[in-house]
Design an enzyme around this catalytic site. Structure first.
Site, short mmCIF file in Angstrom:
data_model
loop_
_atom_site.label_atom_id
_atom_site.label_comp_id
_atom_site.label_asym_id
_atom_site.label_seq_id
_atom_site.Cartn_x
_atom_site.Cartn_y
_atom_site.Cartn_z
N HIS A 4 -2.74 10.88 1.00
CA HIS A 4 -2.24 10.59 2.35
C HIS A 4 -1.59 11.88 2.86
O HIS A 4 -0.42 11.91 3.20
CB HIS A 4 -1.28 9.40 2.34
CG HIS A 4 -1.12 8.72 3.66
ND1 HIS A 4 -1.29 7.36 3.84
CD2 HIS A 4 -0.80 9.20 4.88
CE1 HIS A 4 -1.08 7.04 5.11
NE2 HIS A 4 -0.77 8.14 5.77
N GLU A 8 -7.53 8.31 6.20
CA GLU A 8 -7.85 8.93 7.48
C GLU A 8 -8.27 10.39 7.38
O GLU A 8 -7.59 11.29 7.88
CB GLU A 8 -6.64 8.83 8.43
CG GLU A 8 -6.21 7.40 8.72
CD GLU A 8 -5.22 7.31 9.87
OE1 GLU A 8 -4.72 8.35 10.33
OE2 GLU A 8 -4.97 6.18 10.32
N TYR A 55 -4.95 1.26 15.75
CA TYR A 55 -3.76 1.27 16.60
C TYR A 55 -4.07 1.09 18.08
O TYR A 55 -3.30 0.47 18.81
CB TYR A 55 -2.99 2.60 16.42
CG TYR A 55 -2.35 2.72 15.06
CD1 TYR A 55 -1.09 2.17 14.82
CD2 TYR A 55 -3.00 3.35 14.02
CE1 TYR A 55 -0.50 2.26 13.57
CE2 TYR A 55 -2.42 3.45 12.76
CZ TYR A 55 -1.16 2.90 12.54
OH TYR A 55 -0.59 2.99 11.29
N ASN A 61 -7.86 1.48 9.58
CA ASN A 61 -6.57 1.64 10.28
C ASN A 61 -6.83 1.54 11.77
O ASN A 61 -7.73 2.21 12.29
CB ASN A 61 -5.95 3.00 9.98
CG ASN A 61 -5.42 3.10 8.55
OD1 ASN A 61 -5.49 2.15 7.78
ND2 ASN A 61 -4.89 4.27 8.20
N ARG A 65 0.85 -1.19 0.00
CA ARG A 65 0.00 0.00 0.00
C ARG A 65 0.89 1.24 0.00
O ARG A 65 1.67 1.44 0.94
CB ARG A 65 -0.90 -0.02 1.24
CG ARG A 65 -1.73 1.24 1.43
CD ARG A 65 -2.70 1.07 2.60
NE ARG A 65 -3.53 2.24 2.78
CZ ARG A 65 -3.39 3.13 3.76
NH1 ARG A 65 -2.45 2.98 4.68
NH2 ARG A 65 -4.19 4.17 3.84
N GLU A 118 -3.88 -0.41 7.91
CA GLU A 118 -2.73 -0.08 8.78
C GLU A 118 -2.94 -0.68 10.15
O GLU A 118 -4.03 -0.61 10.72
CB GLU A 118 -2.56 1.44 8.99
CG GLU A 118 -1.99 2.18 7.83
CD GLU A 118 -1.87 3.68 8.12
OE1 GLU A 118 -1.68 4.08 9.28
OE2 GLU A 118 -1.99 4.46 7.16
C1 PNW Z 1 -1.77 7.08 10.90
N1 PNW Z 1 -4.37 10.01 16.03
O1 PNW Z 1 -1.66 8.30 11.55
C2 PNW Z 1 -1.32 7.39 9.49
O2 PNW Z 1 -2.16 6.90 8.48
C3 PNW Z 1 0.10 7.08 9.23
O3 PNW Z 1 0.58 7.92 8.22
C4 PNW Z 1 0.90 7.20 10.52
O4 PNW Z 1 2.27 7.12 10.32
C5 PNW Z 1 0.39 6.10 11.43
O5 PNW Z 1 -1.00 6.17 11.60
C6 PNW Z 1 1.07 6.11 12.80
O6 PNW Z 1 0.79 7.29 13.48
C7 PNW Z 1 -2.35 8.65 12.69
O7 PNW Z 1 -3.91 10.98 16.65
C8 PNW Z 1 -1.92 9.79 13.35
O8 PNW Z 1 -5.41 9.43 16.39
C9 PNW Z 1 -2.59 10.23 14.45
C10 PNW Z 1 -3.69 9.53 14.90
C11 PNW Z 1 -4.13 8.40 14.25
C12 PNW Z 1 -3.44 7.95 13.15
#
Ligand code: PNW
Length: 485
Positions: free
Chosen positions: A126, A171, A302, A300, A82, A379
């Site tokens: 992006h 995002e 995390y 995505n 991707r 992601e």
């Molecule tokens: C995503 N938040 O970023 C992005 O898609 C990527 O480019 C980035 O490197 C990756 O996650 C890791 O951070 C985010 O604050 C940045 O919730 C901030 C947030 C979520 C995703």
């Protein structure tokens, strides 16, 4: 951080294993090949915006390492990759003339990927908006959405036969709220009304781009969008806390899912944000434009968040995946009575709590809501401190993180979620936005002085996962053979 879930779960043969990157985060060559400035060039060159004054001028220097990077993907056994196209590389002003040299860069990359048997998943946006468009209002300006549709149309014409799946936006939550409300991302605006206009124009941009791609490539052209859907828990079942969670769900998730998949904004967003905006930027016909049948929805994931009714603590560094409050402005437009609470550990180097169960919950919710919509994890991954030793890079915590989240995906699939693939973020260490190069997410280590690439233990572990389609024990590392290395 040890694993918390069992190894050994097996995935279907047609499940796609990949890895993800983004143009501004890896390419470098910011002024080469006819590329002009994006909002991230401007932002990162503004003192105080990015940690240590880091910029994407060189980044992981992928622009000059394309052959080597594709060879690495092959060595890991990636089935899909991707990537994103830098809009200012292919259309410097964001409207008008296209730049043949920039288009040729991506055509060559896509050809190399296909020759290596790797399916390209291409994101059109992006976050690197051409600065010229920002000067005219950026995402607060409806014309940006129109320009995005035309850019998408041209990319479909130029590259359409080489792309396995198109993703319009990555995002939009980050683009709108971190870009225009909290201002911790480019363009660094801190204005809630601007952020809501950006939300709508990003939605419109998605619809216009998806339609343009299908006009060029046919009704069956594979089109998706990637959302960072927030998994937020209420601190208690007190109705006020439950309502605080509903407010975050609305402003973070429903403002995208509603228009893109259901044809309407959630009613409560208008009341929740009434003091900020009258939403008069929504014009007749927009909602029909925005709703497009998607081939897949990109997710995505995390971390998770936790809220209760209370006074928002702005400027305290903030917990969880919203941990971007250092500007003193909240990204949570309209949520004046919602307090984010620290999440219990463990945490990654970003300070984000690790909770694979949140991914199971999210996927099952999407299964219930959109049973006919295939999902793909576009992601998932983690920043940790790597241990570099004798030319090897040990990252047991990253292995444990991916191990547990891949198992979580499998659990959701066993319960009926239609997930088609998983992309680890990221293929290589890169420019982590406001954190610059201080945070490393890669499964391949980058030496930013020499440009040297070194696959981490996590790359060898991921290779074993792809080879066996079965979640390996955390210490099971495949032997990586990098062609030409
Ligand atoms: C995503 N938040 O970023 C992005 O898609 C990527 O480019 C980035 O490197 C990756 O996650 C890791 O951070 C985010 O604050 C940045 O919730 C901030 C947030 C979520 C995703």
């Amino acid at each position: 951080m040890p694993t918390t879930r069992p190894s050994g779960r097996t995935f279907p043969t047609d499940f796609l294993w990949g890895s993800a990157t983004a143009s501004y985060q890896i390419e470098g060559a910011a002024a080469k090949g006819g590329r002009t400035a994006s909002i991230w060039d401007t932002f990162s060159r503004t003192p105080g915006k990015v940690l240590d004054g880091d910029t994407g001028d060189v980044a992981s220097d992928h622009y000059h390492h394309v052959a080597e990077d594709v060879a690495l993907m092959q060595a890991i056994g990636l089935q899909a990759y991707r990537l994103s196209i830098a809009w200012p590389r292919v259309q410097p002003g964001g409207s008008g003339e296209f730049n043949e040299e920039g288009i040729a860069f991506y055509r060559d990359l896509l050809d190399r990927l296909r020759a290596a048997g790797i399916a390209p998943v291409v994101t059109l946006y992006h976050w690197d908006l051409p600065q010229e468009l920002e000067d005219a209002g950026g995402w607060t300006n409806r014309e940006t959405a129109v320009a995005f549709g035309e850019y998408a149309r041209r990319m479909a014409l130029e590259l359409g036969d080489r792309v396995s799946l198109w993703t319009t936006l990555n995002e939009p939550w980050c683009s709108a709220y971190l870009g225009y409300a909290s201002g911790v991302h480019a363009p660094g605006v801190t204005d809630g009304a601007a952020a809501l206009a950006a939300v709508h124009h990003l939605n419109l941009a998605h619809g216009l781009a998806a339609r343009a791609i299908r006009e060029v490539l046919g009704e069956d052209a594979p089109v998706s969008v990637t959302l960072n859907l927030h998994v937020t828990r209420a601190a208690s079942d007190d109705p006020a806390d439950v309502d605080a969670k509903a407010q975050i769900d609305t402003i973070a998730n429903e403002v995208f899912l509603g228009p893109m998949l259901e044809g309407a904004y959630p009613e409560r967003v208008f009341t929740d944000t009434a003091a900020v905006s009258d939403w008069s930027f929504v014009q007749d016909g927009d909602l029909e434009t925005i709703r497009v049948p998607l081939t897949q929805l990109g997710v995505n994931y995390y971390s998770t968040g936790r809220v209760r009714a209370g006074v928002p603590a702005v400027g305290d560094g903030g917990p969880g995946p919203d941990g971007h409050k250092s500007s003193g402005h909240s990204p949570w437009v309209g949520a004046t009575e919602v307090e984010f609470l620290p999440q219990p550990g463990p945490h990654t180097a970003m300070g984000w709590n690790i909770e694979p169960q949140g991914l199971v919950d999210l996927l099952l919710e999407l299964r219930d809501r959109y049973p006919a919509l295939p999902l793909v994890i576009t992601e998932n991954g983690a920043a940790f401190e790597d241990v570099v030793e004798d030319g090897r890079v040990h990252d047991p915590e990253r292995i444990a993180y991916v191990h547990d989240h891949v198992d979580a995906v499998g659990e959701a699939m066993a319960a009926g979620a239609d997930v088609r693939g998983y992309f680890v973020w990221s293929l290589m260490d890169n420019f982590e936005w406001a954190y610059g190069y201080s945070k490393r997410f890669g499964i391949v280590h980058i030496d930013y002085t020499t440009g040297t690439r070194t696959p981490k233990d996590s790359a060898a572990w991921y290779a074993e996962l792809i080879r066996t389609r079965t979640v390996p024990a955390p210490d099971a590392l495949a032997e990586l053979v990098v062609p030409g290395a």
